[in-house]
Design an enzyme around this catalytic site. Structure first.
Site, mmCIF file in Angstrom:
data_model
loop_
_atom_site.group_PDB
_atom_site.id
_atom_site.type_symbol
_atom_site.label_atom_id
_atom_site.label_comp_id
_atom_site.label_asym_id
_atom_site.label_seq_id
_atom_site.Cartn_x
_atom_site.Cartn_y
_atom_site.Cartn_z
ATOM 1 N N GLY A 1 0.831 -1.205 0.000
ATOM 2 C CA GLY A 1 0.000 0.000 0.000
ATOM 3 C C GLY A 1 0.862 1.251 0.000
ATOM 4 O O GLY A 1 1.992 1.258 -0.481
ATOM 5 N N GLY A 2 0.318 2.303 0.597
ATOM 6 C CA GLY A 2 1.025 3.583 0.639
ATOM 7 C C GLY A 2 2.358 3.500 1.344
ATOM 8 O O GLY A 2 3.229 4.363 1.148
ATOM 9 N N GLY B 1 22.067 13.951 -29.286
ATOM 10 C CA GLY B 1 21.672 14.444 -27.959
ATOM 11 C C GLY B 1 22.415 13.703 -26.858
ATOM 12 O O GLY B 1 22.697 14.263 -25.793
ATOM 13 N N ALA B 2 22.727 12.436 -27.127
ATOM 14 C CA ALA B 2 23.431 11.657 -26.116
ATOM 15 C C ALA B 2 24.869 12.172 -25.951
ATOM 16 O O ALA B 2 25.423 12.151 -24.842
ATOM 17 C CB ALA B 2 23.415 10.186 -26.501
HETATM 18 C C1 HXC Z 1 -3.053 -4.225 11.836
HETATM 19 C C2 HXC Z 1 -2.047 -6.070 10.967
HETATM 20 C C3 HXC Z 1 -1.820 -5.403 9.732
HETATM 21 C C4 HXC Z 1 -2.284 -4.062 9.635
HETATM 22 C C5 HXC Z 1 -1.018 -7.375 9.553
HETATM 23 N N1 HXC Z 1 -1.547 -7.284 10.806
HETATM 24 N N2 HXC Z 1 -1.197 -6.245 8.891
HETATM 25 N N3 HXC Z 1 -2.664 -5.487 12.002
HETATM 26 N N4 HXC Z 1 -2.882 -3.521 10.714
HETATM 27 N N5 HXC Z 1 -2.093 -3.367 8.525
HETATM 28 C C6 HXC Z 1 -1.558 -8.304 11.836
HETATM 29 C C7 HXC Z 1 -2.457 -9.486 11.485
HETATM 30 O O1 HXC Z 1 -3.770 -9.220 11.863
HETATM 31 C C8 HXC Z 1 -1.838 -10.570 12.332
HETATM 32 O O2 HXC Z 1 -2.269 -10.396 13.654
HETATM 33 C C9 HXC Z 1 -0.357 -10.240 12.301
HETATM 34 O O3 HXC Z 1 -0.269 -8.869 11.942
HETATM 35 C C10 HXC Z 1 0.400 -11.050 11.286
HETATM 36 O O4 HXC Z 1 -0.288 -10.949 10.045
HETATM 37 P P1 HXC Z 1 -0.631 -12.229 9.132
HETATM 38 O O5 HXC Z 1 -1.661 -11.804 8.182
HETATM 39 O O6 HXC Z 1 -0.935 -13.393 10.018
HETATM 40 O O7 HXC Z 1 0.756 -12.488 8.446
HETATM 41 P P2 HXC Z 1 1.053 -13.032 6.982
HETATM 42 O O8 HXC Z 1 0.181 -14.201 6.686
HETATM 43 O O9 HXC Z 1 2.536 -13.216 6.924
HETATM 44 O O10 HXC Z 1 0.605 -11.851 6.015
HETATM 45 C C11 HXC Z 1 1.264 -10.617 6.065
HETATM 46 C C12 HXC Z 1 0.507 -9.584 5.216
HETATM 47 C C13 HXC Z 1 -0.984 -9.528 5.671
HETATM 48 C C14 HXC Z 1 0.613 -9.940 3.728
HETATM 49 C C15 HXC Z 1 1.205 -8.229 5.429
HETATM 50 O O11 HXC Z 1 -1.027 -9.405 7.084
HETATM 51 C C16 HXC Z 1 -1.726 -8.400 5.086
HETATM 52 O O12 HXC Z 1 -2.160 -8.455 3.934
HETATM 53 N N6 HXC Z 1 -1.909 -7.356 5.912
HETATM 54 C C17 HXC Z 1 -2.649 -6.185 5.482
HETATM 55 C C18 HXC Z 1 -1.857 -5.386 4.494
HETATM 56 C C19 HXC Z 1 -2.549 -4.120 4.159
HETATM 57 O O13 HXC Z 1 -3.505 -4.107 3.356
HETATM 58 N N7 HXC Z 1 -2.155 -3.075 4.836
HETATM 59 C C20 HXC Z 1 -2.740 -1.758 4.664
HETATM 60 C C21 HXC Z 1 -2.052 -1.186 3.414
HETATM 61 S S1 HXC Z 1 -2.606 0.389 3.131
HETATM 62 P P3 HXC Z 1 -2.420 -11.624 14.681
HETATM 63 O O14 HXC Z 1 -3.246 -11.043 15.758
HETATM 64 O O15 HXC Z 1 -3.087 -12.712 13.926
HETATM 65 O O16 HXC Z 1 -1.024 -11.940 15.083
HETATM 66 C C22 HXC Z 1 -1.476 1.302 3.876
HETATM 67 C C23 HXC Z 1 -1.847 2.735 3.781
HETATM 68 C C24 HXC Z 1 -0.642 3.567 4.011
HETATM 69 O O17 HXC Z 1 -0.546 0.894 4.429
HETATM 70 C C25 HXC Z 1 -1.024 4.897 3.575
HETATM 71 C C26 HXC Z 1 0.138 5.755 3.404
HETATM 72 C C27 HXC Z 1 -0.100 6.706 2.320
#
Ligand code: HXC
Length: 520
Positions: free
Chosen positions: A175-176, A410-411
């Site tokens: 994501g971001g 140009g290069a």
């Molecule tokens: C809160 C999170 C989290 C998040 C993971 N966890 N991402 N908690 N916020 N963004 C937690 C899970 O709930 C889990 O908790 C633990 O971390 C481990 O995650 P798993 O999913 O079990 O691990 P894995 O299978 O290895 O997968 C990792 C992952 C997946 C691919 C990163 O967790 C995932 O897709 N997370 C969400 C990614 C996402 O969409 N993030 C937001 C992006 S947008 P438990 O309690 O089970 O241990 C963004 C905006 C930024 O970041 C903006 C800036 C401009």
């Protein structure tokens, strides 16, 4: 100090709290990381820093969030370790995300720790290394998490050109969250471990119907070769941290310092016969420009940046008589060394980094021009190519060009034109400097003579020869003072050392302005 026997001894309490906090996500988290073939946040810091040199910041910070049961899920340090330490004696600031704490996700306090570290690094004038292993914005903390990212991006941008910034992706970065590394100077990834994308495979499937795996979408191999988002790809974490340390060894701590001097090595000699056989006399025969580079610079040591991306240009760091320099070379083995959209982007960014951090630029020029074709024109080769001209024109570090073989159009201007502010332009005796290659030139300017001739092929060959005799040598440019000196290949190292010595204390002011507007 005496203490109340009812209360715990403050020293014992400090020790107990410190050891609890340092354990981060605890044994379960450590085991999970290791099971996935990943190191823990602390192990990574230990790999990076000189032993015993780490000073940790805000060890006891915890999340203040309460929504969605977060009050029961606080973890010491809030999922990130921050602080400073030394890499081969050079002060650096570090953040290392702990995937074991809520997936290394970034909440309010996690972000605040990174922001504070960034601000200290800027005040201290020391590089930042950020180690990313995170699920992105902590979903439970909503807008506060987004605000945290905003502050980090803002600081990344303020620090750009002031202190070197390095990002190491050793897990997810989605994501971001990807925009912090993308703003920094260098991105390192580890094959099979790092994943970086804006939207993941599920969202892509839903929106476009495309099937793609995480690795195909955002793995280290794809980012270091196809997208160019990663500058370095390591086979494992240990190799990755060793590469980061090597990169830091070429860099000054900040834009006001000079890059660190090393000892002058015993090899290669200033006059190196090995160089005589590298460039084939026939202009269309390829050679690997890295064979020139490794026979010129100290110990043949060259740290190539973006090695697998836009291979038609080679960029990287080396030393000349102990002094770090930025090296650029057209690569005749790939697309004949043309400039195109990707190589222009790669080159312009490298030039701007070197200029910001006082690294002289040395170009090995063998370039037939910009790549023709609708794909390039529609893709904006004009604005991408303009970046190269802009970056070199703007750069006021010493700029030295060596025309190895072809330098056309140009290069030529971008990579070896005095008019762009080059300090020294050297050439080999077989260098060709012209608006375009002899074949293309003869077909245009002698079109009528060739068309009307009884034997057009014979006349074309004669005209090509005529053009080649006049322009396809460095002497015409030398006569106009646009080439300083013509050297034999074996004399390259000595000539470049003298060129750098001559320009070592160069001062070149620029007009005062807020900032330029580089073509994108
Ligand atoms: C809160 C999170 C989290 C998040 C993971 N966890 N991402 N908690 N916020 N963004 C937690 C899970 O709930 C889990 O908790 C633990 O971390 C481990 O995650 P798993 O999913 O079990 O691990 P894995 O299978 O290895 O997968 C990792 C992952 C997946 C691919 C990163 O967790 C995932 O897709 N997370 C969400 C990614 C996402 O969409 N993030 C937001 C992006 S947008 P438990 O309690 O089970 O241990 C963004 C905006 C930024 O970041 C903006 C800036 C401009």
């Amino acid at each position: 100090m005496p203490h109340d026997s009812e209360r715990p001894d403050p020293i014992d309490e400090l020790k107990a709290l410190t050891s609890r906090a340092q354990a981060l996500g605890g044994e379960a988290s450590e085991e999970r990381q290791h099971k996935q073939g990943k190191l823990t946040a602390r192990e990574r810091i230990d790999l990076l820093l000189d032993p015993g040199s780490f000073s940790e910041l805000n060890l006891f910070v915890e999340s203040r969030a309460t929504d969605f049961g977060m009050d029961a899920r606080r973890s010491p340090g809030d999922g990130v370790i921050t602080g400073s330490g030394y890499v081969n004696g050079q002060l650096v600031f570090v953040a290392s995300q702990d995937f074991g704490a809520l997936g290394g996700s970034l909440g309010e306090m996690h972000a605040e720790k990174i922001v504070k570290m960034q601000e200290l690094a800027m005040k201290a004038g020391a590089p930042i290394v950020t180690i990313l292993d995170s699920g992105g914005a902590r979903i439970h903390e909503g807008v506060l998490a987004l605000h945290g990212y905003a502050q980090i991006f803002h600081n990344n941008t303020q620090a750009s050109g002031v202190i070197p910034q390095i990002s190491i992706i050793v897990g997810p970065c989605a994501g971001g969250a990807v925009y912090s590394p993308a703003i920094t100077d260098f991105v390192f990834m580890v094959d099979g471990l790092s994943k970086m994308f804006i939207t993941g495979p599920e969202v892509i499937k839903a929106v476009t119907g495309e099937d793609v795996t995480v690795e195909e979408l955002g793995g280290g191999a794809v980012h270091s070769s196809t997208s160019g988002n990663a500058h370095f790809l390591a086979k494992d974490e240990r190799e990755c941290f060793a590469m980061v340390k090597k990169l830091l060894s070429f860099l000054p701590s900040n834009n006001l310092d000079d890059p660190p001097l090393a000892e002058t090595p015993e090899w290669p000699p200033d006059e190196n016969p090995e160089l005589d056989g590298v460039v084939p006399a026939e202009a269309t025969n390829p050679y690997d420009v890295r064979d020139l580079i490794t026979n010129v610079f100290d110990d043949g040591d060259f740290l190539e940046v973006h090695a697998d991306f836009a291979k038609n240009i080679v960029v990287g760091f080396a030393r000349l008589k102990g002094r770090p320099v930025g090296v650029v070379g057209n690569q005749p083995t790939h697309l004949a060394g043309v400039l195109d959209i990707d190589s222009s982007d790669k080159l312009a960014r490298f030039v701007r980094f070197c200029d910001a951090f006082n690294l002289p630029l040395i170009n090995f020029v063998d370039v037939p021009g910009y790549l023709p074709g609708t794909q390039q024109e529609y893709g904006g080769v004009i604005r991408h190519g303009a970046k190269v001209l802009f970056a070199y024109s703007e750069a006021n570090v010493p700029k030295v060009a060596l025309i190895v073989r072809k330098s056309y159009g140009g290069a030529y201007i971008a990579m070896s034109g005095f008019g762009l502010g080059y300090d020294r332009v050297l050439a080999y005796p077989f260098a060709e400097i012209a608006v375009m290659g002899p074949e293309g030139a003869a077909n245009i300017i002698f079109r009528r003579e060739i068309g009307e001739a009884e034997d057009p092929d014979k006349v074309r060959e004669e005209k090509i020869d005529e053009y080649r005799t006049l322009f396809a040598k460095p002497y015409t440019a030398a006569k106009y003072g646009l080439v300083d000196v013509i050297i034999e290949p074996r004399q390259t190292r000595g000539a470049l050392i003298r060129a750098l010595e001559m320009t070592a204390h160069k001062r070149e002011d620029r007009p005062r302005k807020k900032h330029g507007n580089i073509p994108l």
